[in-house]
Design an enzyme around this catalytic site. Structure first.
Site, PDB file in Angstrom:
ATOM      1  N   VAL A 135       0.870  -1.395   0.169  1.00  0.00           N
ATOM      2  CA  VAL A 135       0.240   0.632   0.104  1.00  0.00           C
ATOM      3  C   VAL A 135       0.750   1.200  -0.226  1.00  0.00           C
ATOM      4  O   VAL A 135       1.523   1.061   1.170  1.00  0.00           O
ATOM      5  CB  VAL A 135      -0.865   0.410   1.023  1.00  0.00           C
ATOM      6  CG1 VAL A 135      -1.297   1.214   1.330  1.00  0.00           C
ATOM      7  CG2 VAL A 135      -1.527  -1.622   0.744  1.00  0.00           C
ATOM      8  N   PRO A 136       1.056   2.232  -1.257  1.00  0.00           N
ATOM      9  CA  PRO A 136       2.556   2.336  -1.934  1.00  0.00           C
ATOM     10  C   PRO A 136       2.014   4.018  -1.322  1.00  0.00           C
ATOM     11  O   PRO A 136       2.196   4.963  -1.543  1.00  0.00           O
ATOM     12  CB  PRO A 136       2.510   2.586  -3.029  1.00  0.00           C
ATOM     13  CG  PRO A 136       1.290   2.509  -3.304  1.00  0.00           C
ATOM     14  CD  PRO A 136       0.516   1.693  -2.252  1.00  0.00           C
ATOM     15  N   CYS A 137       2.085   4.215   0.580  1.00  0.00           N
ATOM     16  CA  CYS A 137       2.332   5.437   1.104  1.00  0.00           C
ATOM     17  C   CYS A 137       3.602   6.031   0.571  1.00  0.00           C
ATOM     18  O   CYS A 137       3.846   7.486   0.625  1.00  0.00           O
ATOM     19  CB  CYS A 137       2.880   5.168   3.019  1.00  0.00           C
ATOM     20  SG  CYS A 137       3.312   3.994   2.895  1.00  0.00           S
ATOM     21  N   HIS A 138       4.437   5.653   0.318  1.00  0.00           N
ATOM     22  CA  HIS A 138       5.743   6.116  -0.180  1.00  0.00           C
ATOM     23  C   HIS A 138       5.344   7.549  -1.634  1.00  0.00           C
ATOM     24  O   HIS A 138       6.349   8.168  -1.512  1.00  0.00           O
ATOM     25  CB  HIS A 138       7.186   5.898  -0.981  1.00  0.00           C
ATOM     26  CG  HIS A 138       7.123   4.500  -1.428  1.00  0.00           C
ATOM     27  ND1 HIS A 138       5.796   3.271  -1.368  1.00  0.00           N
ATOM     28  CD2 HIS A 138       6.891   4.307  -2.952  1.00  0.00           C
ATOM     29  CE1 HIS A 138       5.893   2.580  -2.497  1.00  0.00           C
ATOM     30  NE2 HIS A 138       6.548   3.376  -3.808  1.00  0.00           N
ATOM     31  N   ARG A 139       4.177   6.236  -2.286  1.00  0.00           N
ATOM     32  CA  ARG A 139       3.776   7.943  -3.753  1.00  0.00           C
ATOM     33  C   ARG A 139       3.110   8.586  -2.858  1.00  0.00           C
ATOM     34  O   ARG A 139       2.333   9.542  -3.931  1.00  0.00           O
ATOM     35  CB  ARG A 139       3.033   6.964  -3.897  1.00  0.00           C
ATOM     36  CG  ARG A 139       3.675   5.727  -4.640  1.00  0.00           C
ATOM     37  CD  ARG A 139       3.236   4.968  -5.954  1.00  0.00           C
ATOM     38  NE  ARG A 139       4.081   3.541  -6.191  1.00  0.00           N
ATOM     39  CZ  ARG A 139       3.173   2.943  -6.463  1.00  0.00           C
ATOM     40  NH1 ARG A 139       1.713   2.540  -6.891  1.00  0.00           N
ATOM     41  NH2 ARG A 139       3.833   1.462  -6.817  1.00  0.00           N
TER      42      ARG A 139
END
Length: 180
Positions: A135-139
């Site tokens: 779940v790409p919170c880095h994006r």
């Protein structure tokens, strides 16, 4: 049938990642495989831990492919049980609407999610994401830069991940095989 929790690890350039999975799906991902990380996840889920390597194998394979630069979309089932309703709404919106190589600001994600929460609250939700990378919170970035990142060793890991995905230009010394 009693639900259970299985752990698996993947060696990556960022270290040994710990994946926890229930029968429903991936419930957590930690940047470090430690006894404390395993104990926190087991306590948070309240589920008995079992040895079930086949359960975690697809997620671990996907993570290895992602770090090798071969995987653009994680297609693994997610178990949202460690999130509140508001977190789930924001994180599901992120998971479903911000693809590999793209970024969204905290404010834009708040608008997209329909929660109406302030960008600062979105940042707190990203910081408490139990399933980073997948779940790409880095994006999710600030309107004036990268913003923060609580995964791995911090914002340099975020920069490295966004460089891997092509969202941030690589510096001359960037190397897919070398951690930040």
């Amino acid at each position: 049938m009693t639900e259970t929790l299985a752990f698996g690890t993947a060696e990556t350039v960022l270290g040994r990642l710990l994946v926890a999975e229930t029968e429903t799906g991936v419930v957590s991902l930690a940047f470090r495989d430690t006894p404390a990380a395993r104990a926190r996840t087991a306590k948070a889920t309240g589920l008995p831990v079992v040895d079930a390597p086949a359960r975690t194998a697809p997620a671990l394979s996907a993570l290895r492919d992602y770090f090798a630069g071969h995987l653009k979309d994680f297609d693994v089932p997610i178990d949202w049980r460690l999130t509140s309703d508001a977190q789930r709404q924001v994180l599901t919106t992120l998971y479903e609407s911000v693809p590999y190589g793209k970024v969204v600001t905290y404010g834009e994600l708040g608008d997209r999610s329909g929660t109406g929460v302030h960008a600062q609250v979105i940042g707190q939700i990203m910081g408490s994401n139990p399933i980073p990378l997948i779940v790409p919170c880095h994006r999710v970035v600030a309107s004036n830069g990268l913003g923060g990142y609580s995964g791995g060793s911090g914002v340099e890991v975020k920069r490295w991940l966004l460089t891997l995905e092509g969202s941030v230009p690589a510096t001359l010394d960037w190397d897919i095989t070398r951690a930040p």
